[in-house]
Enzyme design. Structure first.
Site, PDB file in Angstrom:
ATOM      1  N   ASP A   1      26.318  24.787  53.671  1.00  0.00           N
ATOM      2  CA  ASP A   1      25.465  24.030  54.592  1.00  0.00           C
ATOM      3  C   ASP A   1      24.833  22.811  53.924  1.00  0.00           C
ATOM      4  O   ASP A   1      24.344  21.913  54.605  1.00  0.00           O
ATOM      5  CB  ASP A   1      24.369  24.949  55.151  1.00  0.00           C
ATOM      6  CG  ASP A   1      23.459  24.243  56.147  1.00  0.00           C
ATOM      7  OD1 ASP A   1      23.977  23.636  57.101  1.00  0.00           O
ATOM      8  OD2 ASP A   1      22.227  24.285  55.962  1.00  0.00           O
TER       9      ASP A   1
ATOM     10  N   GLN B   1      30.693  22.113  61.462  1.00  0.00           N
ATOM     11  CA  GLN B   1      29.278  22.026  61.818  1.00  0.00           C
ATOM     12  C   GLN B   1      29.024  20.839  62.736  1.00  0.00           C
ATOM     13  O   GLN B   1      29.651  19.791  62.596  1.00  0.00           O
ATOM     14  CB  GLN B   1      28.415  21.874  60.561  1.00  0.00           C
ATOM     15  CG  GLN B   1      26.912  21.865  60.835  1.00  0.00           C
ATOM     16  CD  GLN B   1      26.075  21.827  59.559  1.00  0.00           C
ATOM     17  OE1 GLN B   1      25.546  20.798  59.177  1.00  0.00           O
ATOM     18  NE2 GLN B   1      25.971  22.972  58.883  1.00  0.00           N
TER      19      GLN B   1
ATOM     20  N   SER C   1      20.891  20.712  61.338  1.00  0.00           N
ATOM     21  CA  SER C   1      22.066  21.441  61.806  1.00  0.00           C
ATOM     22  C   SER C   1      21.807  22.096  63.155  1.00  0.00           C
ATOM     23  O   SER C   1      20.715  22.628  63.398  1.00  0.00           O
ATOM     24  CB  SER C   1      22.461  22.519  60.791  1.00  0.00           C
ATOM     25  OG  SER C   1      22.632  21.971  59.509  1.00  0.00           O
TER      26      SER C   1
END
Length: 356
Positions: free
Chosen positions: A247, A322, A272
């Site tokens: 991430d 993502q 995110s």
């Protein structure tokens, strides 16, 4: 920002108690810090609690990769030993408050002979902040189809400075070259002593590092591994750490495609929205892994990115995806609007001239 930790054992005096914060021991090695960062505590059947949370500088809440890793670990605790994660799909709903622990509620959706499915809801004060579905599988027996994309030919990790070293070097060599606010912001980033060593393949200039304004590119590549040797062959631990690191800086590629990084004053908000990981092969997180990222699109205040993670032998060990919020600051919106109006005015003047 400091890491917030919680006691290993919680004594519930009443329903209002939320645990006690403790400062992290600065003398703990990075391998131990990494384990602690993803660890969870069993508090009841299918119910787990975070042991610590980290608030990165400039972030609205706890690091998203940490929540992903803790949710995955919680789900994995309920699965048979011979199953290994092959995918997870998650949504970030609300910013995570680092002042109180996160509760992970695991739902055992399916336990089959080949696959097991879990859904994890992460809550704080009864409100969902994150939800994740995880799928686990037994190793396939017999001969199966097998192919993968080639690993990009890039500079080896050992030939590159770490992000921390590069930022420190930039600060040391650019004294009084940039406004103090930029230098203070960079100095605060140095204080985020992460347990992961990141090394970017594309090396930015001192001006780009300090200001966050870069040459536009939709591609990003960086090596990563834990800063301390884990000395642990538990591949579940390594998979959770890979999920944690996957991430970091991911959606930033959607910003660099437009000529900015996360610390540019032109970026008003970046966070995110969802995160997916497909695990193809087991890999050690304390050995170098290459994260190859591409952002094909930004629009409507959102950006999307896809990533491939290779080990040093060129094996594709994971694929990621993502989408996140990528919004311009009000100042940058005004600047771009003014620039567009000026461009339109030039076009209009040129069109009028052609008619004369």
């Amino acid at each position: 920002m400091p890491v917030v930790t919680y006691p290993n054992k919680i004594t519930f005096k009443n329903n209002k108690d939320e645990g006690v914060k403790e400062k992290a021991d600065e003398n703990v090695d990075f391998a131990m810090k990494m384990r602690d960062a993803i660890d969870v505590q069993l508090i009841d059947t299918n119910l787990y609690m975070s042991k610590e949370l980290w608030l990165p500088f400039g972030s609205r809440g706890a690091f998203g990769g940490q929540i992903v890793a803790q949710a995955l670990k919680s789900a994995w605790e309920t699965v048979q030993e011979d199953f290994f994660v092959h995918s997870l799909h998650s949504y970030f709903i609300l910013a995570c408050n680092v002042d109180i622990p996160v509760i992970y509620n695991v739902q055992r959706i399916r336990d089959g002979r080949s696959f097991a499915t879990r859904i994890v809801a992460a809550t704080q004060k009864g409100r969902a902040i994150f939800v994740c579905s995880c799928s686990f599988a037994k190793p396939e027996e017999g001969i199966s189809l097998n192919h993968q994309t080639d690993m990009p030919d890039v500079i080896d990790a050992d030939s590159l400075p770490s992000d921390i070293e590069l930022l420190q070097r930039t600060l040391d060599n650019t004294e009084n070259s940039f406004p103090e606010k930029f230098r203070q912001r960079a100095q605060r980033r140095l204080e985020d002593d992460q347990p992961i060593d990141y090394r970017a393949v594309i090396q930015y200039s001192p001006e780009e590092i300090i200001t966050g304004n870069v040459k536009p590119t939709p591609y990003g590549q960086r090596w990563f591994k834990t800063r301390g040797a884990l000395n642990d062959d538990d591949m579940k631990l390594h998979a959770c750490i890979i999920a944690y690191a996957s991430d970091s800086g991911f959606i930033n590629t959607a910003a660099t495609a437009n000529g900015f990084t996360f610390n540019s004053e032109s970026i008003g908000m970046m966070t995110s929205l969802d995160h997916s990981v497909w695990f193809h092969a087991q890999a050690r997180a304390d050995e170098w892994l290459l994260y190859d990222i591409h952002s094909p699109r930004t629009n409507n205040g959102r950006g999307v990115a896809f990533g491939r993670i290779y080990n040093r032998d060129g094996v594709l060990v994971a694929t990621t995806a993502q989408e996140g919020i990528v919004r311009l600051s009000e100042l940058e919106q005004k600047r771009q609007k003014k620039q567009a109006e000026a461009q339109q005015h030039l076009v209009s003047d040129g069109s009028n001239s052609s008619r004369l």
